[in-house]
Design a protein around this motif. Structure first.
Motif, mmCIF file in Angstrom:
data_model
loop_
_atom_site.group_PDB
_atom_site.id
_atom_site.type_symbol
_atom_site.label_atom_id
_atom_site.label_comp_id
_atom_site.label_asym_id
_atom_site.label_seq_id
_atom_site.Cartn_x
_atom_site.Cartn_y
_atom_site.Cartn_z
ATOM 1 N N ILE A 150 0.853 -1.193 0.000
ATOM 2 C CA ILE A 150 0.000 0.000 0.000
ATOM 3 C C ILE A 150 0.890 1.245 0.000
ATOM 4 C CG2 ILE A 150 -1.609 1.385 1.410
ATOM 5 C CD1 ILE A 150 -2.890 -1.286 2.296
ATOM 6 N N CYS A 151 1.869 1.275 0.906
ATOM 7 C CA CYS A 151 2.763 2.442 0.990
ATOM 8 C C CYS A 151 3.557 2.607 -0.299
ATOM 9 C CB CYS A 151 3.710 2.319 2.180
ATOM 10 S SG CYS A 151 2.857 2.265 3.767
ATOM 11 N N TYR A 152 4.047 1.490 -0.842
ATOM 12 C CA TYR A 152 4.861 1.568 -2.059
ATOM 13 C C TYR A 152 4.057 2.132 -3.224
ATOM 14 C CZ TYR A 152 7.809 0.401 -5.984
ATOM 15 O OH TYR A 152 8.563 0.505 -7.111
ATOM 16 N N ARG A 153 2.840 1.642 -3.401
ATOM 17 C CA ARG A 153 2.037 2.119 -4.533
ATOM 18 C C ARG A 153 1.562 3.550 -4.314
ATOM 19 N NH1 ARG A 153 4.065 -0.755 -8.385
ATOM 20 N NH2 ARG A 153 3.867 -2.995 -8.053
ATOM 21 N N MET A 154 1.439 3.954 -3.068
ATOM 22 C CA MET A 154 1.039 5.335 -2.784
ATOM 23 C C MET A 154 2.179 6.312 -3.047
ATOM 24 S SD MET A 154 -2.138 5.687 -1.936
ATOM 25 C CE MET A 154 -2.208 7.307 -1.161
ATOM 26 N N VAL A 155 3.392 5.965 -2.616
ATOM 27 C CA VAL A 155 4.493 6.939 -2.733
ATOM 28 C C VAL A 155 5.487 6.626 -3.854
ATOM 29 C CG1 VAL A 155 4.297 7.558 -0.289
ATOM 30 C CG2 VAL A 155 6.023 5.895 -0.974
ATOM 31 N N GLY A 156 5.525 5.386 -4.300
ATOM 32 C CA GLY A 156 6.335 5.038 -5.463
ATOM 33 C C GLY A 156 7.832 4.901 -5.236
ATOM 34 N N LEU A 157 8.277 5.008 -4.001
ATOM 35 C CA LEU A 157 9.715 4.916 -3.729
ATOM 36 C C LEU A 157 9.969 3.857 -2.659
ATOM 37 C CD1 LEU A 157 10.445 8.741 -3.440
ATOM 38 C CD2 LEU A 157 11.238 7.257 -5.295
ATOM 39 N N PRO A 158 10.824 2.863 -2.945
ATOM 40 C CA PRO A 158 11.033 1.768 -1.993
ATOM 41 C C PRO A 158 11.472 2.219 -0.597
ATOM 42 C CG PRO A 158 12.129 1.300 -4.079
ATOM 43 C CD PRO A 158 11.615 2.709 -4.156
ATOM 44 N N GLN A 159 12.416 3.157 -0.535
ATOM 45 C CA GLN A 159 12.918 3.569 0.784
ATOM 46 C C GLN A 159 11.835 4.272 1.596
ATOM 47 O OE1 GLN A 159 15.947 2.741 2.291
ATOM 48 N NE2 GLN A 159 14.737 3.501 4.027
ATOM 49 N N GLU A 160 11.095 5.156 0.942
ATOM 50 C CA GLU A 160 10.017 5.865 1.639
ATOM 51 C C GLU A 160 8.916 4.894 2.049
ATOM 52 O OE1 GLU A 160 10.405 8.733 2.754
ATOM 53 O OE2 GLU A 160 12.156 9.251 1.574
ATOM 54 N N ALA A 161 8.635 3.932 1.176
ATOM 55 C CA ALA A 161 7.604 2.939 1.480
ATOM 56 C C ALA A 161 8.004 2.138 2.715
ATOM 57 C CB ALA A 161 7.387 2.016 0.293
ATOM 58 N N GLU A 162 9.280 1.794 2.794
ATOM 59 C CA GLU A 162 9.765 1.026 3.948
ATOM 60 C C GLU A 162 9.621 1.840 5.237
ATOM 61 O OE1 GLU A 162 13.815 -0.360 3.574
ATOM 62 O OE2 GLU A 162 13.853 -0.906 5.694
ATOM 63 N N ASP A 163 10.020 3.114 5.178
ATOM 64 C CA ASP A 163 9.896 3.978 6.358
ATOM 65 C C ASP A 163 8.436 4.127 6.784
ATOM 66 O OD1 ASP A 163 12.597 4.330 6.357
ATOM 67 O OD2 ASP A 163 12.576 6.367 5.545
#
Lengths: 188, 82
Positions: A34-47
């Motif tokens: 969900i986070c990855y598809r919302m923000v599109g960046l792996p590092q930000e999605a992980e955080d």
């Protein structure tokens, strides 16, 4: 609710960290996606995914066991992602041109760094292109498209996660779908 | 674009899987005669298909361990403070 989840949450409420680690393992893929598809960046999605679980842990007392745990968790994840997008400066967007590079943007940079072996090339580029087009949708359409088409959730669940009426979810699905069609039609 | 609001709503109902059989038949008959609606409908179907084909992404191996280590550490910083 699933009795196994219920038991784990009971333990977490008593401070059992091992039980929480089991919960993280059960939901980390969905939350991360969900986070990855919302923000599109792996590092930000992980955080963001990590922050989702930390919030869930510290606020576990507020979770009411008669509701679905995933709904509560996805709500934290989407709220954090939407907050992140709201605070992000426009220059942080992937398609923002890098100064002095004459049309080069971060999106192209990522695509060239993550190139996979030849046989996956087309497929991989297509994936990146679609993710890029998703990230161009306004967040309110992006969240419903991600929850409906990538997480396969019902309108009712999406309405609970986003705290908006089902009729609004439906309208946003229609508008989001139409916006995507306009962005993707040159591929067909 | 769909040629009328009625057709647009019909297309949405079919894509939402909420259309009755007669509505599905009505759209089917219409798009055989109307190229605009046919194209609009097929582009929407394909867009949804493409989205659904996106791969699942996986968090890194250390994900659970880092969450747990943050829980164990008392004075963690909130990166995404509201």
């Amino acid at each position: 609710m699933d009795p196994k989840i219920k038991r784990l949450i009971k333990k977490v409420k008593k401070g059992d960290q091992a039980a929480f680690s089991e919960l993280v393992n059960l939901y980390k893929n969905q939350v991360y996606n969900i986070c990855y598809r919302m923000v599109g960046l792996p590092q930000e999605a992980e955080d963001l995914a990590q922050e989702t679980f930390l919030r869930a842990y510290t606020n576990i007392e507020r979770y009411e066991t008669n509701r679905k745990f995933s709904t509560w968790l996805y709500r934290i994840a989407t709220n954090l992602s939407i907050d992140y997008l709201r605070k992000k400066k426009p220059s942080d967007y992937l398609d923002a041109e890098i100064p002095g590079t004459n049309g080069f943007n971060m999106y192209m940079h990522i695509a060239s760094c993550e190139r996979l072996p030849e046989e996956h090339l087309l497929e991989n580029e297509m994936q990146e292109t679609i993710q890029y087009e998703i990230s161009q949708l306004p967040p309110k359409y992006r969240s419903v498209i991600v929850l409906k088409y990538l997480q396969d959730l019902s309108l009712k669940e999406i309405s609970e996660i986003l705290d908006i009426p089902e009729t609004t979810v439906k309208t946003r699905v229609h508008r989001g779908r139409e916006a995507l069609r306009k962005r993707l039609r040159h591929f067909f | 674009m769909a040629c009328s609001l009625e057709m647009k709503q019909l297309i949405d109902a079919v894509l939402d899987k909420e259309a009755a059989t007669w509505e599905q038949e009505k759209l089917k008959a219409h798009i055989q005669a109307c190229d605009n609606c046919k194209q609009h409908y097929h582009q929407l179907v394909k867009s949804v298909d493409l989205i659904k084909q996106l791969d699942q992404q996986h968090p890194p191996e250390h994900f659970t361990a880092s969450v747990l280590s943050c829980i164990a550490a008392p004075n963690r910083e909130y990166k995404y403070k509201r």
